[in-house]
Design a protein around this motif. Structure first.
Motif, PDB file in Angstrom:
ATOM      1  N   LYS A  80     -15.339 -14.980 -19.282  1.00 14.75           N
ATOM      2  CA  LYS A  80     -15.010 -16.365 -18.963  1.00 14.75           C
ATOM      3  C   LYS A  80     -15.776 -16.827 -17.717  1.00 14.75           C
ATOM      4  O   LYS A  80     -15.490 -17.906 -17.187  1.00 14.75           O
ATOM      5  CB  LYS A  80     -13.506 -16.504 -18.736  1.00 14.75           C
ATOM      6  N   ASN A  81     -16.678 -15.989 -17.211  1.00 15.74           N
ATOM      7  CA  ASN A  81     -17.464 -16.316 -16.005  1.00 15.74           C
ATOM      8  C   ASN A  81     -16.585 -16.709 -14.826  1.00 15.74           C
ATOM      9  O   ASN A  81     -16.956 -17.570 -14.030  1.00 15.74           O
ATOM     10  CB  ASN A  81     -18.437 -17.477 -16.272  1.00 15.74           C
ATOM     11  N   LEU A  82     -15.408 -16.084 -14.699  1.00 13.13           N
ATOM     12  CA  LEU A  82     -14.503 -16.473 -13.613  1.00 13.13           C
ATOM     13  C   LEU A  82     -15.045 -15.977 -12.290  1.00 13.13           C
ATOM     14  O   LEU A  82     -15.373 -14.807 -12.139  1.00 13.13           O
ATOM     15  CB  LEU A  82     -13.105 -15.904 -13.857  1.00 13.13           C
ATOM     16  N   ARG A  83     -15.145 -16.869 -11.314  1.00 16.36           N
ATOM     17  CA  ARG A  83     -15.710 -16.510 -10.011  1.00 16.36           C
ATOM     18  C   ARG A  83     -14.661 -16.509  -8.909  1.00 16.36           C
ATOM     19  O   ARG A  83     -14.987 -16.340  -7.739  1.00 16.36           O
ATOM     20  CB  ARG A  83     -16.864 -17.457  -9.661  1.00 16.36           C
ATOM     21  N   ASN A  84     -13.382 -16.716  -9.267  1.00 15.51           N
ATOM     22  CA  ASN A  84     -12.359 -16.798  -8.233  1.00 15.51           C
ATOM     23  C   ASN A  84     -11.187 -15.846  -8.403  1.00 15.51           C
ATOM     24  O   ASN A  84     -10.264 -15.876  -7.613  1.00 15.51           O
ATOM     25  CB  ASN A  84     -11.832 -18.232  -8.144  1.00 15.51           C
ATOM     26  N   GLY A  85     -11.218 -15.034  -9.423  1.00 17.88           N
ATOM     27  CA  GLY A  85     -10.103 -14.111  -9.626  1.00 17.88           C
ATOM     28  C   GLY A  85      -9.854 -13.902 -11.098  1.00 17.88           C
ATOM     29  O   GLY A  85     -10.435 -14.590 -11.939  1.00 17.88           O
ATOM     30  N   PRO A  86      -8.965 -12.938 -11.427  1.00 21.38           N
ATOM     31  CA  PRO A  86      -8.735 -12.594 -12.826  1.00 21.38           C
ATOM     32  C   PRO A  86      -7.967 -13.685 -13.564  1.00 21.38           C
ATOM     33  O   PRO A  86      -7.234 -14.452 -12.956  1.00 21.38           O
ATOM     34  CB  PRO A  86      -7.880 -11.329 -12.735  1.00 21.38           C
ATOM     35  N   CYS A  87      -8.109 -13.737 -14.873  1.00 21.54           N
ATOM     36  CA  CYS A  87      -7.283 -14.632 -15.669  1.00 21.54           C
ATOM     37  C   CYS A  87      -5.953 -13.931 -15.923  1.00 21.54           C
ATOM     38  O   CYS A  87      -5.720 -12.823 -15.444  1.00 21.54           O
ATOM     39  CB  CYS A  87      -7.976 -14.995 -16.983  1.00 21.54           C
ATOM     40  N   VAL A  98     -10.870 -10.177 -23.552  1.00 22.33           N
ATOM     41  CA  VAL A  98     -11.878 -10.523 -24.560  1.00 22.33           C
ATOM     42  C   VAL A  98     -12.609  -9.279 -25.059  1.00 22.33           C
ATOM     43  O   VAL A  98     -12.848  -9.125 -26.250  1.00 22.33           O
ATOM     44  CB  VAL A  98     -12.886 -11.546 -23.981  1.00 22.33           C
ATOM     45  N   TRP A 106     -12.494  -8.363 -12.555  1.00 19.83           N
ATOM     46  CA  TRP A 106     -11.750  -8.727 -11.345  1.00 19.83           C
ATOM     47  C   TRP A 106     -10.800  -7.644 -10.862  1.00 19.83           C
ATOM     48  O   TRP A 106     -10.499  -7.586  -9.676  1.00 19.83           O
ATOM     49  CB  TRP A 106     -11.048 -10.070 -11.539  1.00 19.83           C
ATOM     50  N   THR A 132     -18.072 -24.195  -8.428  1.00 22.11           N
ATOM     51  CA  THR A 132     -18.592 -24.033  -9.785  1.00 22.11           C
ATOM     52  C   THR A 132     -20.058 -23.608  -9.727  1.00 22.11           C
ATOM     53  O   THR A 132     -20.769 -23.919  -8.768  1.00 22.11           O
ATOM     54  CB  THR A 132     -18.546 -25.372 -10.540  1.00 22.11           C
ATOM     55  N   VAL A 133     -20.483 -22.924 -10.781  1.00 22.44           N
ATOM     56  CA  VAL A 133     -21.869 -22.459 -10.852  1.00 22.44           C
ATOM     57  C   VAL A 133     -22.808 -23.661 -10.975  1.00 22.44           C
ATOM     58  O   VAL A 133     -22.516 -24.618 -11.692  1.00 22.44           O
ATOM     59  CB  VAL A 133     -22.030 -21.538 -12.075  1.00 22.44           C
TER      60      VAL A 133
END
Lengths: 190, 334
Positions: A80-87, A98, A106, A132-133
């Motif tokens: 999910k390209n998460l850059r701030n922490g785990p989902c 996934v 994370w 955001t990227v």
């Protein structure tokens, strides 16, 4: 490579220390880079970065490296390209929702940050909110960008800085100069 | 009818109180220190507005705001924007969920303005389940934002009055912002720290994943209180009735992020009437959860069992001394 990526997180502390020294050296060499020209350096830097960081971290070349803030676990490997922490979907065994065969990026990041030590400018950088990227930076060298930002050649958004705004006093001076130029032009025309 | 009534707009926000971010009922209830109840509306697979109103009616009697889900579980349903449009028109308080999976930053910022204009006072910022979890696994996952950067973006729009690009807004969206927490998934020891980060990015209320493991929730709330996070945001804990032991087992194995201890599944298996036991379990959980310090409310998710929500809330006693509302269906929908 997945195994090397896990190794890198286990050695986050050492890798971070190395990178900090490396970054200092890169910034110190700015006059040299400037002489050669950042444009010319882009391709060779990008190639070296792709190979080394690709080997160590499965780097995806987002062009805005966050490894120092993510415990040396590359967040772009998160599906999910998460850059701030785990989902919220992390499995009970700490694996990805996934890709069940992969450890959560994370869960790894927090382990790496803890290894780096949670002091202010080390592992605690994991607490910084990442923006955001910027998709325009994909595939570009993030090392050169770090130097350019450190030297004020561009800002976080990749914009070149505007010339410093004229002070209230100097605006008048500029206006006076402009007026005299105009006057000269008029004089010549006459 | 006088002029005022002729122009009555049920979606019009309440006057903004000092220190409030929105003109919504949920923020008022929470800031008054009352125990809040929110409930999730199961979005219909239909284009008939009555399917939304029927479900909302049973929920609205017992809750302060209704969550409109945004293709949760990556399954296609009526959109959260669509549901919010119908519900705000009828005067319901809604929490619009925004998932980062399906739309990019251009679409989402536009939706935020549209939602606020319709009278949406609450927005819940979610990452979203992966596309592999739903009925359209071949879809392209977007994830342009993550939940934290989305929170920061909407906070900027509201408080600084500009888009992510810096372009000015003439009227910023007055919204109360929420984030999700899952205290029941690894890395457990960092879940509260992660929430601190979401609060720093702008989260004002937190809704959690289904809680079936109270000891794990207590540990999480201990961390929350240690960091003083319960004073910076309102924590609403997710609860819901399990329809059967079989479904519980299926959820545990197939729904990302849902953690159900074996003891709970055993309790369901032993029961003669499993549906009734699931309902009783939800009531017991609410009563246990409401006693935990730092908990401001519950968020009820009763998938395909909306008719139970009323009973569960009434039986748990959390709405005692609260005047009940009944929203009116707009005449225009028939």
């Amino acid at each position: 490579m997945y195994a090397v990526r896990l190794w890198s997180v286990r050695h986050a502390r050492g890798l971070n220390a190395f990178y900090r020294a490396f970054e200092k050296a890169l910034i110190a060499l700015h006059p040299l880079w400037n002489k050669i020209g950042y444009e010319k350096l882009e391709k060779p830097f990008e190639s070296v970065e792709r190979v080394t960081k690709g080997f160590l971290f499965d780097c995806q070349m987002c062009g805005q490296c966050a490894l120092s803030s993510t415990g040396m676990s590359c967040p772009m490997n998160c599906p999910k390209n998460l850059r701030n922490g785990p989902c919220g979907g992390v499995r009970d065994n700490g694996h990805c929702e996934v890709k069940p065969e992969m450890k959560c990026v994370w869960v790894q990041a927090w382990e790496g940050a803890a290894r780096m030590g949670l002091q202010a400018d080390h592992g605690a950088k994991i607490l910084d909110v990442q923006r955001t990227v910027d998709n325009r930076l994909k595939g570009k060298s993030s090392w050169l960008r770090v130097v350019r930002i450190a030297k004020g050649l561009e800002d976080q958004a990749g914009n070149k800085p505007k010339p410093p705004a004229a002070k209230p006093g100097s605006t008048k001076d500029l206006a006076a100069v402009a007026a005299s130029v105009e006057a000269k032009k008029e004089g010549q025309a006459a | 009818m006088n002029d005022g009534q002729a122009h009555f707009d049920p979606a019009a926000p309440l006057p903004l109180l000092p220190g409030h971010s929105s003109g919504g009922r949920l923020e008022r209830v929470l800031r008054q220190g009352r125990f809040a109840v929110t409930a999730e509306l199961n979005p219909p697979d239909s284009a008939d507005p009555r399917d939304v109103y029927e479900r909302a009616l049973v929920l609205s009697e017992v809750c302060d705001a209704i969550n409109a889900t945004d293709a949760s579980g990556a399954n296609c349903h009526m959109s959260s924007v669509g549901i919010c449009s119908l519900l705000t028109r009828a005067g319901y308080a809604v929490i619009m969920q925004i998932s980062c999976r399906d739309r990019n930053r251009i679409a989402i910022q536009g939706d935020v303005l549209g939602a606020a204009a319709m009278g949406v006072a609450n927005i819940l910022c979610l990452t979203g389940d992966g596309v592999q979890a739903g009925d359209q696994p071949a879809a392209k996952p977007v994830f342009d934002f993550d939940s934290t950067s989305l929170l920061e973006c909407i906070t900027t729009m509201r408080d600084k009055g500009h888009f992510l690009s810096g372009r000015k807004l003439t009227t910023p969206p007055r919204v109360f912002l929420g984030a999700a927490a899952n205290p029941f998934a690894p890395p457990y020891e960092y879940r509260a720290v992660h929430i601190a980060k979401k609060i720093a990015a702008g989260a004002q209320f937190i809704q959690t994943q289904y809680c079936f493991d109270v000891p794990l929730l207590r540990k999480f709330m201990d961390q929350v209180r240690e960091q003083g996070l319960h004073k910076k945001a309102f924590f609403l804990i997710g609860v819901g009735p399990l329809p059967s032991a079989r479904t519980a087992r299926w959820m545990k194995n197939n729904v990302p992020g849902v953690h159900i201890p074996d003891a709970i599944i055993e309790r369901m298996e032993k029961a003669k009437d499993q549906r009734a036991e699931g309902k009783q379990l939800a009531i017991d959980l609410i009563q246990e959860i409401k006693e935990i310090e730092g908990v401001s409310g519950v968020h009820v998710m009763a998938y395909r069992q909306e008719e139970f929500v009323n009973e569960i809330i009434q039986a748990s006693g959390v709405m005692r001394n609260r005047q009940q509302r009944r929203a009116v269906e707009p005449a225009a929908t028939s």
